[in-house]
Scaffold this motif. Sequence first.
Motif, PDB file in Angstrom:
ATOM      1  N   GLY A 191       0.861  -1.174   0.000  1.00 47.71           N
ATOM      2  CA  GLY A 191       0.000   0.000   0.000  1.00 47.71           C
ATOM      3  C   GLY A 191       0.894   1.219   0.000  1.00 47.71           C
ATOM      4  N   PHE A 192       0.376   2.342   0.478  1.00 49.93           N
ATOM      5  CA  PHE A 192       1.222   3.528   0.568  1.00 49.93           C
ATOM      6  C   PHE A 192       1.877   3.566   1.934  1.00 49.93           C
ATOM      7  N   LEU A 193       3.205   3.676   1.940  1.00 49.01           N
ATOM      8  CA  LEU A 193       3.965   3.696   3.183  1.00 49.01           C
ATOM      9  C   LEU A 193       4.450   5.110   3.480  1.00 49.01           C
ATOM     10  N   ASP A 194       4.366   5.496   4.744  1.00 51.07           N
ATOM     11  CA  ASP A 194       4.831   6.828   5.123  1.00 51.07           C
ATOM     12  C   ASP A 194       6.351   6.833   5.272  1.00 51.07           C
ATOM     13  N   SER A 195       6.889   7.938   5.774  1.00 50.66           N
ATOM     14  CA  SER A 195       8.338   8.083   5.858  1.00 50.66           C
ATOM     15  C   SER A 195       8.972   7.092   6.836  1.00 50.66           C
ATOM     16  N   GLN A 196       8.158   6.536   7.759  1.00 47.56           N
ATOM     17  CA  GLN A 196       8.659   5.505   8.678  1.00 47.56           C
ATOM     18  C   GLN A 196       8.342   4.098   8.166  1.00 47.56           C
ATOM     19  N   HIS A 197       7.933   4.019   6.898  1.00 50.14           N
ATOM     20  CA  HIS A 197       7.602   2.751   6.247  1.00 50.14           C
ATOM     21  C   HIS A 197       6.432   2.040   6.918  1.00 50.14           C
ATOM     22  N   LYS A 198       5.521   2.826   7.472  1.00 42.87           N
ATOM     23  CA  LYS A 198       4.292   2.266   8.042  1.00 42.87           C
ATOM     24  C   LYS A 198       3.150   2.436   7.045  1.00 42.87           C
ATOM     25  N   LEU A 199       2.307   1.415   6.966  1.00 45.96           N
ATOM     26  CA  LEU A 199       1.195   1.440   6.031  1.00 45.96           C
ATOM     27  C   LEU A 199       0.149   2.454   6.467  1.00 45.96           C
ATOM     28  N   ILE A 200      -0.247   3.316   5.536  1.00 35.72           N
ATOM     29  CA  ILE A 200      -1.358   4.231   5.762  1.00 35.72           C
ATOM     30  C   ILE A 200      -2.608   3.585   5.176  1.00 35.72           C
ATOM     31  N   ARG A 201      -3.597   3.364   6.004  1.00 35.81           N
ATOM     32  CA  ARG A 201      -4.776   2.611   5.589  1.00 35.81           C
ATOM     33  C   ARG A 201      -5.706   3.409   4.684  1.00 35.81           C
ATOM     34  N   GLU A 202      -5.813   4.704   4.947  1.00 36.49           N
ATOM     35  CA  GLU A 202      -6.800   5.495   4.209  1.00 36.49           C
ATOM     36  C   GLU A 202      -6.303   6.917   4.028  1.00 36.49           C
ATOM     37  N   LEU A 203      -6.545   7.467   2.843  1.00 35.84           N
ATOM     38  CA  LEU A 203      -6.149   8.832   2.524  1.00 35.84           C
ATOM     39  C   LEU A 203      -7.260   9.522   1.754  1.00 35.84           C
ATOM     40  N   THR A 204      -7.434  10.799   2.000  1.00 33.15           N
ATOM     41  CA  THR A 204      -8.259  11.612   1.123  1.00 33.15           C
ATOM     42  C   THR A 204      -7.373  12.103  -0.027  1.00 33.15           C
ATOM     43  N   PRO A 205      -7.942  12.551  -1.119  1.00 28.90           N
ATOM     44  CA  PRO A 205      -7.117  13.100  -2.194  1.00 28.90           C
ATOM     45  C   PRO A 205      -6.240  14.260  -1.726  1.00 28.90           C
ATOM     46  N   GLN A 206      -6.755  15.067  -0.805  1.00 23.22           N
ATOM     47  CA  GLN A 206      -5.966  16.196  -0.302  1.00 23.22           C
ATOM     48  C   GLN A 206      -4.750  15.700   0.486  1.00 23.22           C
ATOM     49  N   GLN A 207      -4.959  14.693   1.336  1.00 27.19           N
ATOM     50  CA  GLN A 207      -3.841  14.129   2.093  1.00 27.19           C
ATOM     51  C   GLN A 207      -2.823  13.469   1.161  1.00 27.19           C
ATOM     52  N   ALA A 208      -3.335  12.759   0.164  1.00 27.08           N
ATOM     53  CA  ALA A 208      -2.445  12.086  -0.784  1.00 27.08           C
ATOM     54  C   ALA A 208      -1.624  13.103  -1.570  1.00 27.08           C
ATOM     55  N   THR A 209      -2.233  14.211  -1.944  1.00 23.24           N
ATOM     56  CA  THR A 209      -1.513  15.257  -2.672  1.00 23.24           C
ATOM     57  C   THR A 209      -0.356  15.801  -1.839  1.00 23.24           C
ATOM     58  N   HIS A 210      -0.581  15.957  -0.537  1.00 20.03           N
ATOM     59  CA  HIS A 210       0.497  16.409   0.348  1.00 20.03           C
ATOM     60  C   HIS A 210       1.654  15.409   0.335  1.00 20.03           C
ATOM     61  N   HIS A 211       1.339  14.114   0.383  1.00 16.70           N
ATOM     62  CA  HIS A 211       2.391  13.097   0.377  1.00 16.70           C
ATOM     63  C   HIS A 211       3.163  13.113  -0.944  1.00 16.70           C
ATOM     64  N   LEU A 212       2.485  13.437  -2.035  1.00 17.89           N
ATOM     65  CA  LEU A 212       3.157  13.464  -3.333  1.00 17.89           C
ATOM     66  C   LEU A 212       4.278  14.491  -3.366  1.00 17.89           C
ATOM     67  N   THR A 213       4.114  15.571  -2.620  1.00 15.61           N
ATOM     68  CA  THR A 213       5.141  16.620  -2.613  1.00 15.61           C
ATOM     69  C   THR A 213       6.415  16.170  -1.902  1.00 15.61           C
ATOM     70  N   GLN A 214       6.340  15.058  -1.167  1.00 12.01           N
ATOM     71  CA  GLN A 214       7.495  14.586  -0.410  1.00 12.01           C
ATOM     72  C   GLN A 214       8.422  13.700  -1.240  1.00 12.01           C
ATOM     73  N   PHE A 215       8.001  13.333  -2.455  1.00 15.16           N
ATOM     74  CA  PHE A 215       8.805  12.427  -3.272  1.00 15.16           C
ATOM     75  C   PHE A 215       9.936  13.179  -3.968  1.00 15.16           C
ATOM     76  N   ASP A 216      11.115  12.568  -3.969  1.00 13.98           N
ATOM     77  CA  ASP A 216      12.256  13.130  -4.695  1.00 13.98           C
ATOM     78  C   ASP A 216      12.215  12.745  -6.171  1.00 13.98           C
ATOM     79  N   THR A 217      11.684  11.544  -6.464  1.00 14.95           N
ATOM     80  CA  THR A 217      11.655  11.040  -7.847  1.00 14.95           C
ATOM     81  C   THR A 217      10.216  10.785  -8.272  1.00 14.95           C
ATOM     82  N   PRO A 218       9.657  11.638  -9.128  1.00 13.66           N
ATOM     83  CA  PRO A 218       8.267  11.473  -9.560  1.00 13.66           C
ATOM     84  C   PRO A 218       8.015  10.248 -10.427  1.00 13.66           C
ATOM     85  N   ASN A 219       9.042   9.493 -10.773  1.00  9.92           N
ATOM     86  CA  ASN A 219       8.804   8.265 -11.538  1.00  9.92           C
ATOM     87  C   ASN A 219       8.764   7.048 -10.624  1.00  9.92           C
ATOM     88  N   HIS A 220       8.885   7.280  -9.318  1.00 11.45           N
ATOM     89  CA  HIS A 220       8.801   6.190  -8.356  1.00 11.45           C
ATOM     90  C   HIS A 220       7.433   5.526  -8.469  1.00 11.45           C
TER      91      HIS A 220
END
Length: 459
Positions: free
Chosen positions: A228-257
């Motif tokens: 699933g989607f793992l946070d910065s501590q590699h813990k599974l996040i069970r549920e996200l809203t699109p707004q929360q997911a968009t915030h996580h997208l900004t944390q990626f260094d490589t957009p092709n990940h």
Amino acid sequence: MTKPAQPTPNQNNLSLDQASTPDYVHWFRHAAPYINTHRHKTFVLMFGGEALQSDNFQHIIHDIALLHALGIRLVLVHGARPQINHNLAQLQLKTPFLKHRRITTRESLPAVLSAVGSIRLQIEALLSMGLANSPMYGARIDVVSGNFVTAKPFGIHEGVDFQLTGEVRAIDHDAITHNLKNNQIVLLGPTGYSSTGEVFNLRAEEVATRAAIDLKADKLIFLGEQRGFLDSQHKLIRELTPQQATHHLTQFDTPNHEQYLHLAGAVQACKAGVKRCHLLSYHQNGALLGELFTRDGLGTLVTAMDYEAVRQATIQDVGGLLNLLRPLEEQGILVYRSRERLEDEIEHFAVIERDGMILACAALYPLPVDDTEPASGEIACVAVHPDYRKSNRGVQVLHFLEQRAKHLGIGQLYLLTTHTGHWFMEQGFEKVELSELPSARQAMYNYQRNSQVFRKLID
């Protein structure tokens, strides 16, 4: 010598050991609501070329066949990155990357087409299996693939022509829908065709996302490396809203990940009307079934819907409330309430519901007071399903009722409890004497239960 009396049918039933009921019986019973809900719904399922190389892929095929047998309309979208890389290496060709996209040269296109065509045949062959004593026996699955995806050139970026790398122009949703209604699985690959007859290399994630949007799919499912989607501590996040997911997208260094591409596709699909998007692992045996037919799932859900929120209870919730409250009443933790009483008092209740199951509830009763007493209310019937007591659902429903109390002009809340006083103290209640209850409520106090009295002032 007399024969021993034969047990009545009811006695036989009572003597059955419920603990001996096979697990699959419980699973089917709990899955039944989801089977009914998912029937005739359209799901788009995307998996990369890496998934086909996984030892678990044959199990994924078996689960896809099961979903099809249960009446779910499936569009499969496959990727081919590792297979394309392998073909290019054999031909000793190198394709440069820019903006995290492969520049598909005309020289490299045959390697792309060979990989995509080979994968298509492999998937069709697996879905055609019918060996006896296997999950595919008698499946009789028709798989349809074709020129359902129209593409356009990705164009020139930073002065570089991406040549035969493209992006999706349109999905032939009418043709796909026609095949789905005819009980066929539709298979799409990471290629598209232009009106001039050219073939373009596409991102499979973009094909899947656009297909889900144009088909108005009920679900978009990505199978990836992670569970699933793992946070910065590699813990599974069970549920996200699109707004929360968009915030996580900004944390990626490589957009092709891979996780970036899957999460970005889920956000785009949700914002365009797809109700639920799921991120799962292709390594995990049974991940599809666990996600689709259990209440909590196994991966990450991205949804703009109020998947689980506190709300006012309705008369339709009485059955669920009874199921939640009865065990606590039998233990003496809560006062017994009949169905008729719950129906009469349903407007006082707030609930948290997920997929038809009441997970938590509480009630707010305004208390009669005289002219010398401030407006008061009583919190009662606070209950959380045993499987969810380590969550904050009890806090959520309590805060909901506190806001309702403010709206009603209630200045202080009381509650009576025999077991959970410490928990309520953690929520801001303080223990008080019985004499501090409003006089009308004191008159109704049950001295046999000897409940403790707690109070909280509402700001």
